[in-house]
Write a protein that holds these residues in place. Structure first.
Motif, PDB file in Angstrom:
ATOM      1  N   GLU A 186      36.712  49.313  27.358  1.00  0.00           N
ATOM      2  CA  GLU A 186      36.887  48.159  28.239  1.00  0.00           C
ATOM      3  C   GLU A 186      35.553  47.436  28.452  1.00  0.00           C
ATOM      4  O   GLU A 186      35.495  46.198  28.444  1.00  0.00           O
ATOM      5  CB  GLU A 186      37.460  48.595  29.583  1.00  0.00           C
ATOM      6  CG  GLU A 186      38.839  49.227  29.509  1.00  0.00           C
ATOM      7  CD  GLU A 186      39.292  49.751  30.857  1.00  0.00           C
ATOM      8  OE1 GLU A 186      38.650  49.380  31.880  1.00  0.00           O
ATOM      9  OE2 GLU A 186      40.270  50.521  30.917  1.00  0.00           O
ATOM     10  N   ARG A 198      38.568  51.761  38.732  1.00  0.00           N
ATOM     11  CA  ARG A 198      39.618  50.768  38.491  1.00  0.00           C
ATOM     12  C   ARG A 198      39.092  49.408  38.062  1.00  0.00           C
ATOM     13  O   ARG A 198      39.825  48.614  37.482  1.00  0.00           O
ATOM     14  CB  ARG A 198      40.496  50.600  39.740  1.00  0.00           C
ATOM     15  CG  ARG A 198      39.749  50.219  40.993  1.00  0.00           C
ATOM     16  CD  ARG A 198      40.640  50.249  42.245  1.00  0.00           C
ATOM     17  NE  ARG A 198      39.898  49.932  43.450  1.00  0.00           N
ATOM     18  CZ  ARG A 198      39.663  48.697  43.889  1.00  0.00           C
ATOM     19  NH1 ARG A 198      40.117  47.652  43.202  1.00  0.00           N
ATOM     20  NH2 ARG A 198      38.979  48.505  44.997  1.00  0.00           N
ATOM     21  N   ARG A 199      37.824  49.087  38.329  1.00  0.00           N
ATOM     22  CA  ARG A 199      37.310  47.775  37.939  1.00  0.00           C
ATOM     23  C   ARG A 199      35.813  47.862  37.655  1.00  0.00           C
ATOM     24  O   ARG A 199      35.154  48.845  38.017  1.00  0.00           O
ATOM     25  CB  ARG A 199      37.582  46.723  39.024  1.00  0.00           C
ATOM     26  CG  ARG A 199      36.784  46.949  40.290  1.00  0.00           C
ATOM     27  CD  ARG A 199      36.892  45.773  41.249  1.00  0.00           C
ATOM     28  NE  ARG A 199      35.915  45.925  42.348  1.00  0.00           N
ATOM     29  CZ  ARG A 199      34.648  45.546  42.252  1.00  0.00           C
ATOM     30  NH1 ARG A 199      34.181  45.004  41.135  1.00  0.00           N
ATOM     31  NH2 ARG A 199      33.814  45.717  43.271  1.00  0.00           N
ATOM     32  N   PRO A 248      37.315  41.084  38.662  1.00  0.00           N
ATOM     33  CA  PRO A 248      38.604  41.521  39.191  1.00  0.00           C
ATOM     34  C   PRO A 248      39.190  42.665  38.377  1.00  0.00           C
ATOM     35  O   PRO A 248      38.812  42.884  37.214  1.00  0.00           O
ATOM     36  CB  PRO A 248      39.472  40.265  39.078  1.00  0.00           C
ATOM     37  CG  PRO A 248      38.890  39.527  37.922  1.00  0.00           C
ATOM     38  CD  PRO A 248      37.411  39.779  37.975  1.00  0.00           C
ATOM     39  N   GLU A 249      40.111  43.385  38.983  1.00  0.00           N
ATOM     40  CA  GLU A 249      40.790  44.477  38.290  1.00  0.00           C
ATOM     41  C   GLU A 249      41.726  43.945  37.217  1.00  0.00           C
ATOM     42  O   GLU A 249      41.879  44.552  36.164  1.00  0.00           O
ATOM     43  CB  GLU A 249      41.555  45.314  39.311  1.00  0.00           C
ATOM     44  CG  GLU A 249      42.225  46.545  38.731  1.00  0.00           C
ATOM     45  CD  GLU A 249      42.909  47.372  39.797  1.00  0.00           C
ATOM     46  OE1 GLU A 249      43.624  48.335  39.423  1.00  0.00           O
ATOM     47  OE2 GLU A 249      42.736  47.083  40.997  1.00  0.00           O
ATOM     48  N   VAL A 250      42.331  42.777  37.498  1.00  0.00           N
ATOM     49  CA  VAL A 250      43.274  42.167  36.568  1.00  0.00           C
ATOM     50  C   VAL A 250      42.568  41.062  35.783  1.00  0.00           C
ATOM     51  O   VAL A 250      41.911  40.187  36.368  1.00  0.00           O
ATOM     52  CB  VAL A 250      44.494  41.589  37.316  1.00  0.00           C
ATOM     53  CG1 VAL A 250      45.450  40.906  36.343  1.00  0.00           C
ATOM     54  CG2 VAL A 250      45.211  42.699  38.091  1.00  0.00           C
ATOM     55  N   ASP A 251      42.691  41.083  34.483  1.00  0.00           N
ATOM     56  CA  ASP A 251      42.109  40.099  33.573  1.00  0.00           C
ATOM     57  C   ASP A 251      40.614  39.873  33.813  1.00  0.00           C
ATOM     58  O   ASP A 251      40.164  38.740  34.059  1.00  0.00           O
ATOM     59  CB  ASP A 251      42.858  38.771  33.673  1.00  0.00           C
ATOM     60  CG  ASP A 251      42.494  37.810  32.538  1.00  0.00           C
ATOM     61  OD1 ASP A 251      41.995  38.287  31.489  1.00  0.00           O
ATOM     62  OD2 ASP A 251      42.680  36.584  32.709  1.00  0.00           O
ATOM     63  N   ARG A 283      36.500  38.202  42.204  1.00  0.00           N
ATOM     64  CA  ARG A 283      37.759  38.935  42.297  1.00  0.00           C
ATOM     65  C   ARG A 283      38.935  38.061  42.714  1.00  0.00           C
ATOM     66  O   ARG A 283      40.087  38.399  42.423  1.00  0.00           O
ATOM     67  CB  ARG A 283      37.608  40.117  43.262  1.00  0.00           C
ATOM     68  CG  ARG A 283      36.731  41.229  42.699  1.00  0.00           C
ATOM     69  CD  ARG A 283      36.575  42.360  43.687  1.00  0.00           C
ATOM     70  NE  ARG A 283      35.774  41.953  44.835  1.00  0.00           N
ATOM     71  CZ  ARG A 283      35.543  42.741  45.889  1.00  0.00           C
ATOM     72  NH1 ARG A 283      36.064  43.955  45.929  1.00  0.00           N
ATOM     73  NH2 ARG A 283      34.794  42.310  46.896  1.00  0.00           N
TER      74      ARG A 283
END
Length: 322
Positions: free
Chosen positions: A221, A245-246, A260-263, A291
């Motif tokens: 990642e 998580r991020r 952010p955690e998403v995208d 975020r």
């Protein structure tokens, strides 16, 4: 009487000849023929005895004898094991089965190792457990492979037995991909996140730097984020895996970029586009929080916060109206 003064005569029914030497001493002939005159049945005189155990008696008593021999051998082996003599013998010479196999011509004369770069030959041999005590015939190739694959630097290995006397290792090593910091300890990790070794010198300083528990397991990642950073790629100094998580990126100016955690890749790409115009990383800020979609929140340094507070204090206040 013959001409030499000896008496020659027939003695008994067995057909034996008894010779008498002067002065009357008896002497047996070289061979005595017992019962039969066939010379193929001749046996040395005075050496023939009736066997105490005949073949029939031996076959009848053999199971009991085998049992006794087995009990004695087992007792001796047990005593050797308890006393440590057997283990010492095996440690020095190998198992009795391996010794027999080596004597039969299956000793290991040659070990060929290919594919090693960071490992050396002695490290491989020590990890494999193979020594001159082993025989190629009884060597368990699967066990040797498992021992070698337990070495952090080894990603894959093939073990081949080439009879009668050669052993071949084909090793694929893991390559260093990043430096991982956990609880203050620095380790070199491979692309799959496996810790290869501790950091002993500066030769790995150019590798990506990741921090935090489980950060090594999410190395892919982080490298994807670097690839998505565009112009900011060379300005990323480390990645901190927060809360498992991020990611938060530490930039070369000391600014922390909170993704952010998403995208996270999309957010980083948008920031890279904004950075080309606003030069936010060169401002007197501590963190830039990405975020929230479409919004950037900046936390100023203490000096910048104090200067901003002083500037706002100097602004004229609007008159209060009743």
């Amino acid at each position: 009487m013959d001409g030499g003064g000896r008496l020659v005569g027939s003695v008994g029914v067995a057909g034996s000849l008894l010779l008498v030497d002067p002065p009357g001493r008896l002497r047996l002939p070289a061979f005595a023929f017992l019962g039969k005159t066939d010379r193929t049945q001749a046996r040395p005189a005075g050496r023939f005895r009736e066997p105490r155990f005949t073949e029939r008696a031996l076959s009848r008593h053999w199971p009991a004898m085998a049992f006794v021999i087995g009990v004695l051998a087992s007792s001796a082996l047990y005593g050797a094991r308890v006393g440590g003599e057997y283990d010492a013998f095996v440690s020095h010479y190998g198992t009795p089965a391996d010794i027999a196999a080596r004597l039969a011509g299956f000793e290991i004369d040659t070990v060929t190792i290919s594919g090693i770069d960071q490992l050396n030959r002695q490290e491989v041999l020590d990890a494999s457990g193979v020594s001159e005590r082993n025989s190629l015939l009884l060597l368990n190739a699967a066990e040797v492979r498992n021992r070698l694959e337990a070495v952090p630097l080894v990603r894959d290995v093939a073990v081949r037995k080439l009879f009668p006397n050669s052993l071949y290792f084909d090793i694929t090593e893991r390559k260093a991909a990043a430096i991982w910091q956990k609880n203050g300890q620095l380790s070199v990790v491979a692309a799959d996140g496996v810790a290869i070794d501790e950091v002993h010198d500066a030769r790995f300083n150019a590798l990506p730097f990741i921090v935090g528990p489980a950060a090594n397991e999410h190395l892919k990642e982080f490298t994807d984020l670097i690839d998505a950073a565009g112009d900011l790629r060379d300005r990323i100094k480390a990645g901190v895996y927060v809360g498992e998580r991020r990611w938060t990126l530490q930039m070369d100016t000391g600014v922390e970029l909170m993704l952010p955690e998403v995208d996270p890749k999309g957010a980083l790409a948008q920031f890279a586009s904004l950075e080309r115009e606003a030069k936010l990383l060169d401002k007197d800020v501590l963190t830039l929080d990405l975020r929230l979609p479409g919004r950037i929140t900046a936390r100023l340094s203490e000096d910048a916060a104090a200067a901003r507070a002083a500037m706002l204090a100097k602004r004229p206040k609007k008159a209060m109206t009743e």
